[in-house]
Motif scaffolding. Structure first.
Motif, PDB file in Angstrom:
ATOM      1  N   GLY A   6     -32.740 -14.787 -37.634  1.00 35.26           N
ATOM      2  CA  GLY A   6     -32.163 -15.847 -36.370  1.00 35.26           C
ATOM      3  C   GLY A   6     -31.435 -14.922 -35.422  1.00 35.26           C
ATOM      4  O   GLY A   6     -31.109 -15.350 -34.436  1.00 35.26           O
ATOM      5  N   PHE A   7     -31.176 -13.484 -35.733  1.00 34.05           N
ATOM      6  CA  PHE A   7     -30.560 -12.797 -34.794  1.00 34.05           C
ATOM      7  C   PHE A   7     -31.334 -11.924 -33.768  1.00 34.05           C
ATOM      8  O   PHE A   7     -32.452 -12.009 -34.278  1.00 34.05           O
ATOM      9  N   VAL A  53     -28.743 -13.329 -26.903  1.00 34.33           N
ATOM     10  CA  VAL A  53     -28.978 -11.878 -27.602  1.00 34.33           C
ATOM     11  C   VAL A  53     -27.482 -11.655 -28.338  1.00 34.33           C
ATOM     12  O   VAL A  53     -26.275 -11.786 -27.819  1.00 34.33           O
ATOM     13  N   ASP A  54     -27.624 -11.046 -29.683  1.00 33.97           N
ATOM     14  CA  ASP A  54     -26.439 -10.653 -30.275  1.00 33.97           C
ATOM     15  C   ASP A  54     -26.148  -9.369 -30.375  1.00 33.97           C
ATOM     16  O   ASP A  54     -24.780  -8.971 -30.411  1.00 33.97           O
ATOM     17  N   LEU A  55     -26.794  -8.609 -30.087  1.00 33.09           N
ATOM     18  CA  LEU A  55     -26.223  -7.072 -30.188  1.00 33.09           C
ATOM     19  C   LEU A  55     -27.625  -6.147 -29.076  1.00 33.09           C
ATOM     20  O   LEU A  55     -28.662  -6.550 -29.078  1.00 33.09           O
ATOM     21  N   ARG A  81     -20.583 -10.495 -21.393  1.00 30.50           N
ATOM     22  CA  ARG A  81     -19.611  -9.710 -21.557  1.00 30.50           C
ATOM     23  C   ARG A  81     -19.132  -9.259 -23.109  1.00 30.50           C
ATOM     24  O   ARG A  81     -18.552  -8.325 -23.417  1.00 30.50           O
ATOM     25  N   ASP A  82     -19.507 -10.381 -23.794  1.00 32.08           N
ATOM     26  CA  ASP A  82     -19.079 -10.427 -25.412  1.00 32.08           C
ATOM     27  C   ASP A  82     -20.254  -9.895 -26.232  1.00 32.08           C
ATOM     28  O   ASP A  82     -20.105  -9.730 -27.262  1.00 32.08           O
ATOM     29  N   ILE A  83     -21.261  -9.542 -25.503  1.00 27.81           N
ATOM     30  CA  ILE A  83     -22.401  -8.870 -26.464  1.00 27.81           C
ATOM     31  C   ILE A  83     -22.071  -7.453 -26.922  1.00 27.81           C
ATOM     32  O   ILE A  83     -21.783  -6.683 -25.982  1.00 27.81           O
ATOM     33  N   PRO A  84     -21.765  -7.240 -28.110  1.00 29.03           N
ATOM     34  CA  PRO A  84     -21.608  -5.682 -28.594  1.00 29.03           C
ATOM     35  C   PRO A  84     -22.716  -4.928 -27.918  1.00 29.03           C
ATOM     36  O   PRO A  84     -23.831  -5.248 -28.237  1.00 29.03           O
ATOM     37  N   PHE A 127     -23.650  -7.281 -37.332  1.00 27.33           N
ATOM     38  CA  PHE A 127     -24.088  -8.550 -37.746  1.00 27.33           C
ATOM     39  C   PHE A 127     -23.322  -9.424 -38.589  1.00 27.33           C
ATOM     40  O   PHE A 127     -23.007 -10.490 -38.448  1.00 27.33           O
ATOM     41  N   ARG A 128     -22.647  -8.726 -39.439  1.00 26.94           N
ATOM     42  CA  ARG A 128     -21.655  -9.469 -40.404  1.00 26.94           C
ATOM     43  C   ARG A 128     -20.402  -9.573 -39.842  1.00 26.94           C
ATOM     44  O   ARG A 128     -19.924 -10.944 -40.019  1.00 26.94           O
TER      45      ARG A 128
END
Length: 293
Positions: A6-7, A53-55, A81-84, A127-128
């Protein structure tokens, strides 16, 4: 190892071979969706097409728009802006470049060559953290929703009490200005809620013995400050048509944390139709009078 289904992970590098190697490694260990971009502009366009997008794993050395410029633009936009962002580079290894990477908002700055498991563990760590943050947000949202429902139910409960109580209720400012009334008060006085709000209590109330409408407010406040409440008294409401409505009236002060009166609660019972019964005279007194006669 957790597969993190899901990521979404975006990898950015101008070399197709590097993208292939990185994709193969990630997909061997995770069930995440891997997106690719061959330039900084493609990376920005990709985040528009995939706002979830997560990362992002971002190479530094790219033509036209390097990784630092790309990261700066991503951090300027609200949706990204908050995406690592993890910088992963074989060049720009000096501490100066690493500091520059963190200065533009990178979450990590990794140098090649990096061992495969170390990279996968690093990605898993982010991800954790994302999972934990989302779980906390879900818990918070649930608590907020539950609290909002509780407050709505409590508000509705109080509104029902005020709506259906038989006595008239008026809430006053400390200076005697009416700020809130219930339906019974409006029906008794013949005014709408809007008309009563802002009126002075002296406009709708008269107490036996009051020479002036404004005089009793000072007496009220002095007594309320001393005792917090006044016993029920017999008085009259002045209705909108001029009628005098006999009432049994009580007043209570509500004080704030500093001990100052914030509200005055007035409750009135309509005494129309009630007959005052005088106390019977002492029967022995009548008997003595008859004996004298």
């Amino acid at each position: 190892m957790t597969r993190y289904a899901g990521f979404k992970l975006l990898i950015v590098d101008d070399h197709a071979h590097n993208l292939f190697t990185l994709r193969t490694l990630i997909e061997a260990h995770m069930d995440v969706t891997v997106l690719e971009a061959h330039s900084g502009q493609e990376a920005i366009d990709c985040t528009h097409q995939h706002p979830d997008v997560d990362l992002i794993i971002l190479d530094v050395q790219m033509p036209e728009m390097d990784g630092f410029q790309t990261a700066s633009l991503l951090k300027m936009r609200k949706r990204t802006r908050d995406i690592p962002i993890i910088f992963l580079t074989a060049a720009f290894k000096s501490e100066e470049f690493q500091q520059q990477g963190f200065a533009v908002g990178a979450a990590d700055y990794l140098l090649k060559p990096i061992e495969d498991n170390q990279l996968i563990n690093k990605i898993s760590t982010y991800f954790r953290l994302i999972e934990k943050e989302r779980e906390l947000n879900r818990t918070l949202e649930q608590k907020v929703a539950e609290r909002t429902l509780e407050l709505a139910e409590a508000r509705q409960y109080l509104e029902n009490i005020l709506t259906y109580m038989g006595e008239a209720l008026l809430v006053l400012e400390p200076d005697g200005t009416i700020k809130l009334t219930n339906p019974a008060a409006r029906q008794m006085l013949g005014y709408s809620a809007e008309e009563l709000t802002g009126m002075s209590i002296g406009d709708v109330f008269e107490e036996e013995g009051d020479a002036e409408a404004g005089a009793f407010m000072g007496t009220w406040l002095e007594a309320l400050i001393r005792t917090g409440a006044l016993s029920k008294i017999e008085a009259r409401f002045i209705a909108s048509d001029g009628r005098r409505v006999p009432i049994l009236f009580s007043r209570t002060a509500v004080k704030d944390s500093a001990g100052h009166i914030s509200d005055i609660i007035c409750i009135a019972k309509n005494m129309t139709g009630y007959v005052r019964v005088e106390k019977e005279a002492d029967p022995t007194r009548h008997r003595a009078a008859r004996e004298v006669n």
